[in-house]
Design an enzyme around this catalytic site. Structure first.
Site, PDB file in Angstrom:
ATOM      1  N   TYR A 109       3.363  -5.773  -1.461  1.00  0.00           N
ATOM      2  CA  TYR A 109       2.634  -4.585  -1.437  1.00  0.00           C
ATOM      3  C   TYR A 109       1.342  -4.483  -0.599  1.00  0.00           C
ATOM      4  O   TYR A 109       0.422  -5.364  -0.619  1.00  0.00           O
ATOM      5  CB  TYR A 109       2.134  -4.222  -2.988  1.00  0.00           C
ATOM      6  CG  TYR A 109       1.462  -2.861  -3.152  1.00  0.00           C
ATOM      7  CD1 TYR A 109       2.165  -1.548  -3.401  1.00  0.00           C
ATOM      8  CD2 TYR A 109       0.057  -2.860  -2.719  1.00  0.00           C
ATOM      9  CE1 TYR A 109       1.364  -0.212  -3.463  1.00  0.00           C
ATOM     10  CE2 TYR A 109      -0.723  -1.552  -2.966  1.00  0.00           C
ATOM     11  CZ  TYR A 109      -0.003  -0.404  -3.152  1.00  0.00           C
ATOM     12  OH  TYR A 109      -0.752   0.909  -3.141  1.00  0.00           O
ATOM     13  N   GLU A 198       0.394   3.733   2.336  1.00  0.00           N
ATOM     14  CA  GLU A 198       0.711   2.870   1.288  1.00  0.00           C
ATOM     15  C   GLU A 198       2.547   2.361   1.765  1.00  0.00           C
ATOM     16  O   GLU A 198       3.128   3.071   2.104  1.00  0.00           O
ATOM     17  CB  GLU A 198       1.252   3.485  -0.269  1.00  0.00           C
ATOM     18  CG  GLU A 198       1.706   2.511  -1.188  1.00  0.00           C
ATOM     19  CD  GLU A 198       1.978   2.944  -2.625  1.00  0.00           C
ATOM     20  OE1 GLU A 198       1.144   2.899  -3.370  1.00  0.00           O
ATOM     21  OE2 GLU A 198       2.891   4.094  -2.687  1.00  0.00           O
TER      22      GLU A 198
END
Length: 387
Positions: A109, A198
Site C-alpha cells: 500500500y 492512493e
C-alpha cells in the site's frame, strides 16, 4: 473531486509511473476493437465507479480470453454495485476498464495526501496492500508508516524517498522504479492540486516488476478553476444530483441521512449546528454552508435544496451575520418558502449584521417561523417541533 481508476492511471502514466496497459469502454460494442491494443490474452475487467470494495461486490473479474471477457462485461455493464462506500442504493456501472492481467507475487500500500495539521505532504506506506487502510490502522497500526515531507519545488530528496519505501524491502531495480513513482506522486500533488493519491495495491509481479495495480485520486475543488484538464475528467453520473445543483451556486452541500435540514454560514458553525442537533437526539439531513457573501438567489437555491430531500421533517437556519447580512438571508428564505409552499417546521436563529431587519422580514412574511435566541434554543425548538 474524485476521478475514475482509469483516469488516475493515465495521469500516473503521463508522469512516468509504472502502470499496466489498459483500455476503457463505454459500450460493449467497443470491446473487440479496443482489446486489440493489449498484448496479453488474459485480462482483468473492472467496473468504474467512485467507490472502493468493488471486488467483493462483483465489480472486478479475471478473465482468460476475449469470449469470457465479453460475457462478463455484458453482466457487469449497467449493474448496480453495492459496496461499503456506495451506501445501500449502490452505483450503476456505466464504464468498464480492461487491463492486462498481472501475476501477483506481493502486494503493498502506498499513498500521499495533504496533511492539513502540519501543512506537509504525508506519504503512507504499508506492507499490507489490497486491504482497507482503515482496517489496518485499527487492527495493526504498526504496519502503517507515515513520512511527512516539507513542500519543495524540487520534490522529495533521496533520503526522504528511502524512508518512504524502506518498509517494502525492494531489490535494486524495484527501488529505482519506486523512487520514480514517489517523485511522480509528489509532482502530481503539486502540479494538479491533488488532495490524495492512493495506490492499493502496489504490486511486485512474478517477473519482479513493480506495478500500480489500482489507483485513486482526489482533487481540491477550490483549485479546480485553474486545472481545466482535471475538470474535464469529472463524471457527473457519480455525484449526487443535489450536490451537483449546489455546486452551480457555489454552495458547500453534503447530503446526510437525518431528518433536520440545516442552513448555516461558515463551516465551523455548520459543524456545531449539526453536533447540537445530535445532542438533542436527532440527526442532521445535510451539511450546508452558504458562505459569507451569499446573495438572495444563493440563499433561495440553498433553501430549495434542503426541501428537495424527502427525509427532511424540519429546517434549522443558523446565521451569524458578518459579511453575510441577515436581511438578505431572510428575504431569500421568504421567497423560497413561498415558491415551494413550505409545509415543515422552520426555526431561525439570526445574529450579527442587520439581524433586526432580518427578523422583521421573517415576522411579516406570514410564514410559520419559530425564532430562536441562540443555538441551544434553536436546537430545542426544531427537535420539539418535529417530535
Amino acid at each position: 473531486m474524485n476521478i475514475h481508476e482509469h483516469q488516475a492511471k493515465e495521469i500516473l502514466r503521463e508522469y512516468g509511473a509504472p502502470v499496466s496497459r489498459g483500455i476503457v469502454v463505454f459500450s460493449l460494442n467497443e470491446i473487440r476493437d479496443k482489446i486489440s491494443k493489449l498484448n496479453k490474452k488474459s485480462f482483468v475487467l473492472k467496473a468504474q465507479i467512485h467507490a472502493g470494495g468493488r471486488g467483493k461486490a462483483g465489480g472486478v473479474k479475471l478473465v482468460k480470453n476475449v469470449e469470457n471477457l465479453e460475457e462478463e462485461a455484458k453482466k457487469m455493464m449497467g449493474k448496480i454495485l453495492i459496496t461499503h462506500q456506495t451506501g445501500p442504493e449502490g452505483k450503476q456501472v456505466k464504464r468498464l476498464y480492461i487491463e492486462e492481467a498481472s501475476d501477483i507475487s506481493k502486494e503493498f500500500y502506498l499513498s500521499c495526501l495533504v496533511d492539513r495539521e502540519s501543512s506537509k505532504i504525508a506519504f503512507i506506506s504499508s506492507t499490507e496492500g489490497g486491504m482497507d487502510i482503515e482496517k489496518i490502522a485499527t487492527e495493526d497500526p504498526k504496519k502503517i508508516i507515515t513520512n511527512k515531507l516539507e513542500l519543495s519545488a524540487f520534490g522529495p530528496n533521496e533520503e526522504e524517498i528511502e524512508k518512504i519505501i524502506k518498509v517494502f524491502n525492494f531489490n535494486k531495480q524495484q527501488k529505482k522504479t519506486a523512487k520514480k513513482l514517489v517523485s511522480s506522486m509528489y509532482k502530481i500533488m503539486i502540479e494538479k492540486d491533488a488532495n490524495l493519491i492512493e495506490i492499493n495495491p502496489l504490486i511486485i509481479t512474478q517477473q519482479q516488476e513493480l506495478i500500480c495495480l489500482d489507483a485513486k485520486m482526489n482533487f481540491d475543488d477550490n483549485a479546480i478553476f485553474r486545472r481545466p484538464e482535471i475538470l474535464k475528467l469529472r463524471d457527473l453520473n457519480e455525484e449526487d444530483p443535489t450536490e451537483i445543483e449546489a455546486s452551480k451556486y457555489d454552495l458547500a452541500y453534503i447530503k446526510l441521512n437525518g431528518s433536520i435540514g440545516c442552513m448555516v454560514n461558515g463551516a465551523g458553525l455548520a459543524m456545531a449546528t449539526m453536533d447540537i442537533i445530535k445532542l438533542y437526539g436527532k440527526e442532521p439531513a445535510n451539511f450546508l454552508d452558504v458562505g459569507g457573501g451569499a446573495t438572495k438567489e444563493k440563499v433561495t437555491a440553498a433553501f430549495k435544496l434542503i426541501l428537495a430531500d424527502k427525509n427532511v421533517k424540519g429546517i434549522l437556519i443558523n446565521i451569524f451575520g458578518g459579511i453575510m447580512r441577515c436581511d438578505v438571508l431572510a428575504q431569500g428564505v421568504v421567497e423560497a418558502a413561498q415558491q415551494v409552499n413550505l409545509s415543515v417546521p422552520l426555526v431561525v436563529r439570526l445574529a450579527g449584521t442587520n439581524f433586526k431587519e432580518g427578523k422583521e422580514i421573517l415576522d411579516k412574511s406570514n410564514l410559520k417561523i419559530l425564532s430562536a435566541s441562540d443555538l441551544n434554543d434553536a436546537a430545542k425548538k426544531i427537535v420539539g417541533a418535529i417530535d
